[in-house]
Design an enzyme around this catalytic site. Structure first.
Site, PDB file in Angstrom:
ATOM      1  N   GLN A 303       0.825  -1.215   0.000  1.00 49.05           N
ATOM      2  CA  GLN A 303       0.000   0.000   0.000  1.00 49.05           C
ATOM      3  C   GLN A 303       0.865   1.273   0.000  1.00 49.05           C
ATOM      4  O   GLN A 303       0.505   2.277  -0.615  1.00 49.05           O
ATOM      5  CB  GLN A 303      -0.874  -0.011   1.244  1.00 49.05           C
ATOM      6  CG  GLN A 303      -2.210   0.628   1.024  1.00 49.05           C
ATOM      7  CD  GLN A 303      -3.105   0.455   2.225  1.00 49.05           C
ATOM      8  OE1 GLN A 303      -2.749   0.863   3.337  1.00 49.05           O
ATOM      9  NE2 GLN A 303      -4.254  -0.144   2.029  1.00 49.05           N
ATOM     10  N   GLU A 388       9.729  32.028 -15.275  1.00 44.03           N
ATOM     11  CA  GLU A 388       8.397  32.650 -15.520  1.00 44.03           C
ATOM     12  C   GLU A 388       7.720  32.988 -14.191  1.00 44.03           C
ATOM     13  O   GLU A 388       6.503  32.880 -14.058  1.00 44.03           O
ATOM     14  CB  GLU A 388       7.499  31.721 -16.350  1.00 44.03           C
ATOM     15  CG  GLU A 388       7.802  31.739 -17.828  1.00 44.03           C
ATOM     16  CD  GLU A 388       6.974  32.755 -18.625  1.00 44.03           C
ATOM     17  OE1 GLU A 388       5.808  32.991 -18.270  1.00 44.03           O
ATOM     18  OE2 GLU A 388       7.516  33.298 -19.581  1.00 44.03           O
ATOM     19  N   SER A 391       7.588  30.179  -7.475  1.00 43.75           N
ATOM     20  CA  SER A 391       6.347  29.784  -6.777  1.00 43.75           C
ATOM     21  C   SER A 391       5.919  30.857  -5.779  1.00 43.75           C
ATOM     22  O   SER A 391       4.723  31.119  -5.599  1.00 43.75           O
ATOM     23  CB  SER A 391       6.547  28.456  -6.045  1.00 43.75           C
ATOM     24  OG  SER A 391       6.530  27.395  -6.973  1.00 43.75           O
TER      25      SER A 391
HETATM   26  C1  LIG Z   1      17.208  27.933 -16.682  1.00 44.44           C
HETATM   27  C2  LIG Z   1      16.636  29.305 -16.652  1.00 44.44           C
HETATM   28  C3  LIG Z   1      16.131  29.863 -17.825  1.00 44.44           C
HETATM   29  C4  LIG Z   1      15.602  31.159 -17.816  1.00 44.44           C
HETATM   30  N1  LIG Z   1      15.207  31.722 -18.996  1.00 44.44           N
HETATM   31  C5  LIG Z   1      14.924  33.053 -19.026  1.00 44.44           C
HETATM   32  C6  LIG Z   1      14.718  33.720 -20.265  1.00 44.44           C
HETATM   33  O1  LIG Z   1      14.747  33.111 -21.350  1.00 44.44           O
HETATM   34  N2  LIG Z   1      14.516  35.061 -20.247  1.00 44.44           N
HETATM   35  C7  LIG Z   1      14.484  35.779 -19.084  1.00 44.44           C
HETATM   36  O2  LIG Z   1      14.293  36.995 -19.142  1.00 44.44           O
HETATM   37  N3  LIG Z   1      14.647  35.177 -17.892  1.00 44.44           N
HETATM   38  C8  LIG Z   1      14.875  33.832 -17.831  1.00 44.44           C
HETATM   39  N4  LIG Z   1      15.094  33.202 -16.620  1.00 44.44           N
HETATM   40  C9  LIG Z   1      15.074  34.011 -15.388  1.00 44.44           C
HETATM   41  C10 LIG Z   1      13.981  33.637 -14.421  1.00 44.44           C
HETATM   42  O3  LIG Z   1      12.735  34.096 -14.863  1.00 44.44           O
HETATM   43  C11 LIG Z   1      14.383  34.185 -13.038  1.00 44.44           C
HETATM   44  O4  LIG Z   1      15.432  33.371 -12.568  1.00 44.44           O
HETATM   45  C12 LIG Z   1      13.255  34.207 -12.062  1.00 44.44           C
HETATM   46  O5  LIG Z   1      12.305  35.168 -12.424  1.00 44.44           O
HETATM   47  C13 LIG Z   1      13.713  34.478 -10.629  1.00 44.44           C
HETATM   48  O6  LIG Z   1      14.577  35.582 -10.554  1.00 44.44           O
HETATM   49  P1  LIG Z   1      15.962  35.465  -9.750  1.00 44.44           P
HETATM   50  O7  LIG Z   1      16.642  34.237 -10.230  1.00 44.44           O
HETATM   51  O8  LIG Z   1      16.678  36.737  -9.850  1.00 44.44           O
HETATM   52  O9  LIG Z   1      15.541  35.173  -8.250  1.00 44.44           O
HETATM   53  P2  LIG Z   1      15.150  36.308  -7.066  1.00 44.44           P
HETATM   54  O10 LIG Z   1      14.168  37.216  -7.669  1.00 44.44           O
HETATM   55  O11 LIG Z   1      16.450  36.866  -6.611  1.00 44.44           O
HETATM   56  O12 LIG Z   1      14.533  35.385  -6.020  1.00 44.44           O
HETATM   57  C14 LIG Z   1      15.288  34.605  -5.094  1.00 44.44           C
HETATM   58  C15 LIG Z   1      14.315  33.950  -4.109  1.00 44.44           C
HETATM   59  O13 LIG Z   1      13.608  34.985  -3.382  1.00 44.44           O
HETATM   60  C16 LIG Z   1      12.214  34.803  -3.524  1.00 44.44           C
HETATM   61  N5  LIG Z   1      11.530  36.103  -3.566  1.00 44.44           N
HETATM   62  C17 LIG Z   1      11.864  37.211  -4.286  1.00 44.44           C
HETATM   63  N6  LIG Z   1      10.991  38.206  -4.056  1.00 44.44           N
HETATM   64  C18 LIG Z   1      10.074  37.717  -3.191  1.00 44.44           C
HETATM   65  C19 LIG Z   1       8.890  38.245  -2.583  1.00 44.44           C
HETATM   66  N7  LIG Z   1       8.472  39.492  -2.835  1.00 44.44           N
HETATM   67  N8  LIG Z   1       8.190  37.443  -1.735  1.00 44.44           N
HETATM   68  C20 LIG Z   1       8.596  36.185  -1.483  1.00 44.44           C
HETATM   69  N9  LIG Z   1       9.691  35.624  -2.037  1.00 44.44           N
HETATM   70  C21 LIG Z   1      10.414  36.380  -2.880  1.00 44.44           C
HETATM   71  C22 LIG Z   1      12.052  34.048  -4.849  1.00 44.44           C
HETATM   72  O14 LIG Z   1      10.815  33.370  -4.903  1.00 44.44           O
HETATM   73  C23 LIG Z   1      13.246  33.106  -4.795  1.00 44.44           C
HETATM   74  O15 LIG Z   1      12.916  31.990  -4.014  1.00 44.44           O
HETATM   75  C24 LIG Z   1      15.570  31.890 -16.607  1.00 44.44           C
HETATM   76  C25 LIG Z   1      16.043  31.317 -15.423  1.00 44.44           C
HETATM   77  C26 LIG Z   1      16.590  30.054 -15.441  1.00 44.44           C
HETATM   78  C27 LIG Z   1      17.165  29.492 -14.154  1.00 44.44           C
END
Ligand SMILES: Cc1cc2nc3c(=O)[nH]c(=O)nc-3n(C[C@H](O)[C@H](O)[C@H](O)COP(=O)(O)OP(=O)(O)OC[C@H]3O[C@@H](n4cnc5c(N)ncnc54)[C@H](O)[C@@H]3O)c2cc1C
Length: 408
Positions: A303, A388, A391
């Site tokens: 299970q 995009e 979470s």
């Molecule tokens: C493999 C890959 C491909 C990608 N492709 C593209 C692309 O083609 N074009 C493009 O433009 N971008 C692209 N991205 C970028 C992607 O959209 C960003 O990585 C994403 O939006 C998060 O931004 P950051 O990495 O700067 O994290 P941060 O914004 O620095 O976040 C870090 C952590 O803090 C948390 N956090 C931040 N603000 C808050 C809040 N207000 N409340 C609660 N939690 C918060 C986040 O949830 C995360 O857990 C890509 C990323 C990856 C890894």
């Protein structure tokens, strides 16, 4: 408006079966190799171009399907094959949508064909918005575009990061600040044509998952593009900026952000990718559980294993329903009053992460090795909760939408 349906019509079933065949026969067998190589799988993209999967026509046909199920169905099948390779195939489509959504007819006709190339000489495109200091917080973007009126040219300077296909793309779509006073309303998108001087690839990232998909920094050093490369044109931009300035003068606004509505419409596609990866791992786990014997019987007779499979399948089906609902809403112009697009992406991406982890557990030691695909699928699945919009950002958007407060 198309009625919401959970049943694919005959034509959609035919497309689904065709895509599934490509995913099973071409993508899945190549997955482990390109994951190890951490390189763009050009031969697979070329195969996809030959059969018509890598083309604007195919993408547009699914995009404009009035039932809204075309894109989620296509994404689920391709990502079921392999997430890294599938992203290499659909990454160009994500950039092309930026042009389709904001470009003039002339821009669409000029640039989108150059994004794809043709089956004999395939090209890819990149969408560059994220920056080192502007990830979730898009409004803190720094890349600047300044208009040189005398030459009718835009001059772009800045560094983009995390760009899928960044630096290897034939055409880059770059979002830049045109009016720093206006926050995210002062942004505009630009086409950077092939071979433009001043654009170069920075660091290429070595990643945890989706390793067949190229992710890199893009550096813009005095990049000059003709005025015609501003998506939508100067007149439209000037009108939009004037409206935004007027609203800012009136002391802020509580109207819906158009960019947010666009995200609500595009996020279900990412949810569908996650459903594809989750379903792939679940199927491997189900097959394993019914054939692997311990204590003289298949492990699914326990299970503890069977209930995990029941939960996995239930979550995957629930995720797909949320994705299909949001996609139907987007295509039929329904208002996202509860951020249903973000909901679908949140639930599907968390489901993919959880289900692929459960699949590893069900396969035991084998699940932890690269002899079986669930280890790769688990690494791949982690991306869905990050790109995009993470979470946390999805939850923030949903909560603020429910509470009726501005997203930012
Ligand atoms: C493999 C890959 C491909 C990608 N492709 C593209 C692309 O083609 N074009 C493009 O433009 N971008 C692209 N991205 C970028 C992607 O959209 C960003 O990585 C994403 O939006 C998060 O931004 P950051 O990495 O700067 O994290 P941060 O914004 O620095 O976040 C870090 C952590 O803090 C948390 N956090 C931040 N603000 C808050 C809040 N207000 N409340 C609660 N939690 C918060 C986040 O949830 C995360 O857990 C890509 C990323 C990856 C890894």
């Amino acid at each position: 408006m198309a009625e919401f349906t959970m049943e694919l019509n005959d034509e959609q079933k035919e497309v689904r079966d065709w895509l599934h065949g490509f995913a099973a026969d071409v993508i899945r067998p190549a997955a482990a190799e390109w994951d190890e190589r951490e390189e763009t799988p050009w031969p697979v993209i070329q195969e996809a171009a030959k059969v018509g999967i890598y083309s604007l026509d195919f993408y547009a046909q699914q995009y404009f399907d009035p039932t809204g199920l075309g894109i989620p169905m296509a994404m689920e099948e391709l990502f079921w094959g392999d997430a890294g390779i599938a992203l290499s195939i659909v990454g160009t489509g994500l950039a092309a949508v930026g042009v389709l959504a904001n470009g003039t007819e002339e821009q669409i006709g000029t640039w989108i064909p150059q994004m794809y190339g043709d089956a004999g000489d395939v090209k890819v495109a990149a969408f560059c918005s994220s920056e080192p200091d502007a990830g979730s917080d898009v409004a803190s973007m720094r890349t600047r575009a300044v208009y040189d009126e005398a030459k009718d040219e835009w001059v772009l300077n800045g560094t983009k990061t995390w760009a899928t296909n960044g630096g290897i793309a034939n055409v880059h779509v770059v979002v830049a600040v045109v009016d720093p006073e206006l926050g995210s309303k002062g942004h505009a998108s630009f086409i950077i044509p092939p071979g433009t001087e001043g654009l170069s690839q920075g660091q290429k990232f070595k990643k945890h998952g989706i390793r067949a998909s190229h992710t890199a920094e893009v550096v813009l050093d005095n990049v000059r593009v003709p005025g015609s490369c501003l998506l939508g044109g100067k007149e439209k931009l000037d009108e939009r900026l004037a409206r935004a300035r007027e609203k800012a003068r009136q002391g802020g606004e509580r109207v819906k952000n158009a960019a947010m509505a666009t995200f609500e419409a595009s996020r279900p596609a990412v949810g569908a990718m996650a459903v594809g990866t989750a379903r792939a791992a679940y199927e491997v786990a189900l097959d394993y559980a019914t054939t692997r014997e311990q204590f003289g019987r298949p492990i699914v007779d326990n299970q503890g294993v069977a209930f995990q499979l029941a939960d996995m399948r239930t979550s995957i089906d629930a995720a797909r329903l949320l994705v299909w609902r949001a996609s139907w809403m987007a295509v039929n112009g329904k208002p996202f009053t509860a951020a249903e697009g973000s909901m679908s992406k949140l639930f599907a991406s968390e489901t993919a992460k959880k289900v692929t982890g459960q699949a590893i557990q069900i396969l035991g030691g084998n699940g932890y090795t690269r002899e079986y695909p669930v280890e790769r699928m688990h690494r791949d699945a982690a991306i869905y909760t990050i790109f995009e919009g993470t979470s946390e950002i999805q939850r923030l958007v949903i909560a603020r939408t429910l509470a009726g407060v501005p997203i930012r």
